[in-house]
Enzyme design. Structure first.
Site, PDB file in Angstrom:
ATOM      1  N   LYS A   1       1.055   3.986  -2.874  1.00 39.25           N
ATOM      2  CA  LYS A   1       0.863   5.254  -2.705  1.00 39.25           C
ATOM      3  C   LYS A   1       1.987   6.203  -3.102  1.00 39.25           C
ATOM      4  CE  LYS A   1      -3.585   4.648  -1.692  1.00 39.25           C
ATOM      5  NZ  LYS A   1      -4.589   5.041  -2.720  1.00 39.25           N
TER       6      LYS A   1
ATOM      7  N   TYR B   1       0.789  -1.155   0.076  1.00 38.63           N
ATOM      8  CA  TYR B   1       0.136   0.073  -0.079  1.00 38.63           C
ATOM      9  C   TYR B   1       0.771   1.211   0.049  1.00 38.63           C
ATOM     10  CZ  TYR B   1      -3.751   3.314   1.533  1.00 38.63           C
ATOM     11  OH  TYR B   1      -4.560   4.362   1.417  1.00 38.63           O
TER      12      TYR B   1
END
Length: 259
Positions: free
Chosen positions: A158, A154
Site C-alpha cells: 500500500k 500489505y
C-alpha cells in the site's frame, strides 16, 4: 450523470468495495467492466448491474498474470470501445508476524497488490493515451500512510501504490490522465471479517477486542468506514475535470489517520 458513457474497468468488482464502486458508477452512467478472479461471479455482478438499468460485462482475470490482464483490457476495449477509468482494487490479505511470513506468501501479496496495479495500469494507459483522456484510481489504505502489526507485505504494497500513483500522475499529465489513491480505514468487507478471528488467535485476545482495540481504537467514533463511503470518494476522483487533483491520496477512515 457525472460519468455518462465512460468505461470503468474495475478489478475485484464482483464483491466488497469494488462492487460498491461498480454500482455507484453505473448509476452515474458509466459502462462497467467487472474484472474479477472468477468468471461466474463476475458475470453475476454484471448481470445484476444490467438488471438495475446499467451497462456491464464480466471478465475473469488474475491481475498478477500479464497475459490475462492484457487480454482482459483488450476484451473491454473490444466491447465498449475504450477504457476511461481504471479502479485498481483487487486485493488479498494474509496476516502473520514478519518472522513467520513465508517468502511465498510475501510474494503472493505483492504480486496481487503491486504487480496487479502495474499491469492493469500499463494495459489501460494504452487506450487512455490514445484518446488523450483518462483516470486511474488505486485502492490504497490508511496503511498507505500508517503501519499495523501482522501486515508487513500489505503495508509495504500500500505504501508502494503511493509511489506508483505519483509517477503515473507525472507521466500521464501530458496525456490528460490523472492518478490518485483512495485510502480507506477498516471497511467490514469479507476480507476484513476474515481477519478478525485470525488476529484474535495470533494476538491472544477476543474477536470483540480486535474490533474495539485494534481496528477501531484510533477512530473518532468507533465506527467502520462503509463501502458506500469509499464509492463516493472514488466518484469524486473519477468525475473531477482537471489535473488540479492528481497524484493525491484521500483518507476515509473516521479519523483513524489524519494527514
Amino acid at each position: 450523470m457525472r460519468l455518462e458513457n465512460q468505461v470503468a474497468f474495475i478489478t475485484g468488482a464482483a464483491s466488497g468495495i469494488g462492487r460498491a464502486i461498480a454500482d455507484r458508477f453505473a448509476r452515474e452512467g458509466a459502462k462497467i467492466v467487472v474484472a474479477d478472479l472468477n468468471q461466474a461471479t463476475a458475470d453475476k455482478a454484471a448481470a445484476e448491474i444490467e438488471a438495475a438499468g446499467g451497462k456491464a460485462m464480466g471478465i475473469a482475470v488474475d491481475v498478477s498474470n500479464e497475459e490475462q490482464v492484457e487480454a482482459a483490457v483488450a476484451a473491454a476495449v473490444d466491447r465498449f470501445g475504450t477504457v476511461d477509468i481504471l479502479i485498481s482494487n483487487a486485493g488479498i490479505q494474509i496476516v502473520k508476524p514478519v518472522d513467520e511470513f513465508s517468502f511465498a506468501d510475501w510474494k503472493k501479496m505483492l504480486a496481487v497488490h503491486l504487480d496487479g496495479a502495474f499491469l492493469t495500469t500499463r494495459a489501460c494507459l494504452k487506450p487512455m493515451y490514445a484518446q488523450n483522456r483518462g483516470c486511474i484510481i488505486y485502492m490504497g489504505s490508511v496503511h498507505s500512510h500508517e503501519a499495523s502489526k501482522l501486515k508487513a507485505p500489505y503495508v509495504t504494497a500500500k505504501h508502494g501504490l503511493m509511489g506508483l500513483c505519483k509517477v503515473v500522475a507525472k507521466e500521464g499529465a501530458a496525456h490528460n490522465v490523472r492518478a490518485n489513491v483512495v485510502c480507506p480505514g477498516y471497511v467490514l468487507t469479507p476480507l476484513v471479517e476474515k481477519q478478525i478471528p485470525e488476529q484474535a488467535k495470533t494476538l491472544g485476545i477476543s474477536e470483540e477486542a480486535v474490533v474495539r482495540d485494534v481496528m477501531l481504537r484510533e477512530t473518532v467514533d468507533g465506527q467502520f468506514t462503509t463501502e458506500a463511503d469509499i464509492a463516493e470518494v472514488a466518484l469524486l476522483f473519477a468525475s473531477f475535470d482537471s489535473n488540479a487533483l492528481t497524484g493525491q491520496s484521500l483518507i476515509a477512515s473516521h479519523g483513524w489517520f489524519m494527514n
